[in-house]
Design a protein around this motif. Structure first.
Motif, PDB file in Angstrom:
ATOM      1  N   ALA A  58       0.779  -1.307  -0.047  1.00  0.00           N
ATOM      2  CA  ALA A  58      -0.100  -0.075   0.063  1.00  0.00           C
ATOM      3  C   ALA A  58       0.788   1.271   0.003  1.00  0.00           C
ATOM      4  CB  ALA A  58      -0.876   0.112   1.326  1.00  0.00           C
ATOM      5  N   LEU A  59       2.041   1.339   1.000  1.00  0.00           N
ATOM      6  CA  LEU A  59       2.941   2.495   0.972  1.00  0.00           C
ATOM      7  C   LEU A  59       3.628   2.714  -0.432  1.00  0.00           C
ATOM      8  CD1 LEU A  59       3.899   4.839   2.851  1.00  0.00           C
ATOM      9  CD2 LEU A  59       5.569   3.247   3.503  1.00  0.00           C
ATOM     10  N   ALA A  60       4.094   1.520  -1.089  1.00  0.00           N
ATOM     11  CA  ALA A  60       4.650   1.715  -2.455  1.00  0.00           C
ATOM     12  C   ALA A  60       3.805   2.093  -3.590  1.00  0.00           C
ATOM     13  CB  ALA A  60       5.311   0.164  -2.789  1.00  0.00           C
ATOM     14  N   GLU A  72       1.243  11.193  10.528  1.00  0.00           N
ATOM     15  CA  GLU A  72       0.504  10.482  11.243  1.00  0.00           C
ATOM     16  C   GLU A  72      -0.063   9.143  10.538  1.00  0.00           C
ATOM     17  OE1 GLU A  72       0.052  13.785  10.627  1.00  0.00           O
ATOM     18  OE2 GLU A  72       0.693  14.496  12.498  1.00  0.00           O
ATOM     19  N   GLY A  73      -0.138   9.411   8.902  1.00  0.00           N
ATOM     20  CA  GLY A  73      -0.654   8.451   8.278  1.00  0.00           C
ATOM     21  C   GLY A  73       0.525   7.403   8.154  1.00  0.00           C
ATOM     22  N   LEU A  74       1.749   7.545   8.346  1.00  0.00           N
ATOM     23  CA  LEU A  74       2.620   6.524   8.512  1.00  0.00           C
ATOM     24  C   LEU A  74       2.623   5.626   9.745  1.00  0.00           C
ATOM     25  CD1 LEU A  74       5.834   8.484   7.142  1.00  0.00           C
ATOM     26  CD2 LEU A  74       4.865   6.493   6.079  1.00  0.00           C
ATOM     27  N   GLU A  75       2.361   6.630  10.807  1.00  0.00           N
ATOM     28  CA  GLU A  75       2.326   5.947  12.156  1.00  0.00           C
ATOM     29  C   GLU A  75       1.118   4.719  12.278  1.00  0.00           C
ATOM     30  OE1 GLU A  75       2.057   4.311  15.687  1.00  0.00           O
ATOM     31  OE2 GLU A  75       3.706   5.417  15.055  1.00  0.00           O
ATOM     32  N   GLY A  83       0.077  -4.820  13.985  1.00  0.00           N
ATOM     33  CA  GLY A  83      -1.193  -5.806  14.443  1.00  0.00           C
ATOM     34  C   GLY A  83      -1.799  -4.819  15.614  1.00  0.00           C
ATOM     35  N   ARG A  84      -1.385  -3.662  15.830  1.00  0.00           N
ATOM     36  CA  ARG A  84      -1.848  -2.824  16.946  1.00  0.00           C
ATOM     37  C   ARG A  84      -3.082  -1.940  16.606  1.00  0.00           C
ATOM     38  NH1 ARG A  84       1.357   1.391  17.842  1.00  0.00           N
ATOM     39  NH2 ARG A  84       2.583   0.937  15.925  1.00  0.00           N
ATOM     40  N   LYS A  93      -9.866   6.450  11.671  1.00  0.00           N
ATOM     41  CA  LYS A  93      -9.107   7.442  12.126  1.00  0.00           C
ATOM     42  C   LYS A  93      -8.657   8.594  11.250  1.00  0.00           C
ATOM     43  CE  LYS A  93      -7.296   5.500  16.351  1.00  0.00           C
ATOM     44  NZ  LYS A  93      -6.924   6.523  17.453  1.00  0.00           N
ATOM     45  N   ALA A  94      -8.440   8.093   9.872  1.00  0.00           N
ATOM     46  CA  ALA A  94      -8.137   8.931   8.928  1.00  0.00           C
ATOM     47  C   ALA A  94      -9.010   9.978   8.379  1.00  0.00           C
ATOM     48  CB  ALA A  94      -7.474   7.918   7.690  1.00  0.00           C
ATOM     49  N   LEU A  95     -10.332   9.102   8.358  1.00  0.00           N
ATOM     50  CA  LEU A  95     -11.587   9.989   7.894  1.00  0.00           C
ATOM     51  C   LEU A  95     -12.067  10.873   9.041  1.00  0.00           C
ATOM     52  CD1 LEU A  95     -13.275   7.381   5.786  1.00  0.00           C
ATOM     53  CD2 LEU A  95     -11.661   9.241   4.821  1.00  0.00           C
TER      54      LEU A  95
END
Length: 100
Positions: A58-60, A72-75, A83-84, A93-95
């Motif tokens: 997804a990050l790639a 914050e997105g990276l965190e 798995g947290r 949280k993003a929305l």
């Protein structure tokens, strides 16, 4: 712990049963360790590897579009990989700031 030592053979047989739950052990009924079958442990490791790979992909994909997630997105991505946090929780949280 004394009970665990005395009953270790029984605990090991217990966690080997199909569908058996891990056994939590520790002094004064406070869990400090977990006894589980090797197959359960390997399954957890496989699930973690799948999560980490999905997050890396997804990050790639985001970076291939020329974008970079916020700190914050990276965190959040790291929390999913560890798995947290579930992907659904990360999305919520993003929305959340945009749903006011």
């Amino acid at each position: 712990m004394r009970e665990l030592r005395a009953g270790l053979t029984g605990v090991l047989k217990q966690v080997q049963q199909p569908g058996a739950e891990p056994v939590f052990v520790g002094p004064h009924r406070r869990a400090e360790a977990v006894v589980m079958s090797v197959s359960q442990y390997e399954q957890l490791q496989q699930q973690a590897a799948v999560r980490r790979e999905a997050v890396a992909e997804a990050l790639a994909s985001v970076r291939a579009e020329g974008l970079e997630p916020s700190p914050e997105g990276l965190e959040r991505l790291q929390a999913v990989a560890d798995g947290r946090m579930t992907p659904e929780e990360a999305l919520e949280k993003a929305l959340a700031p945009y749903r006011r």
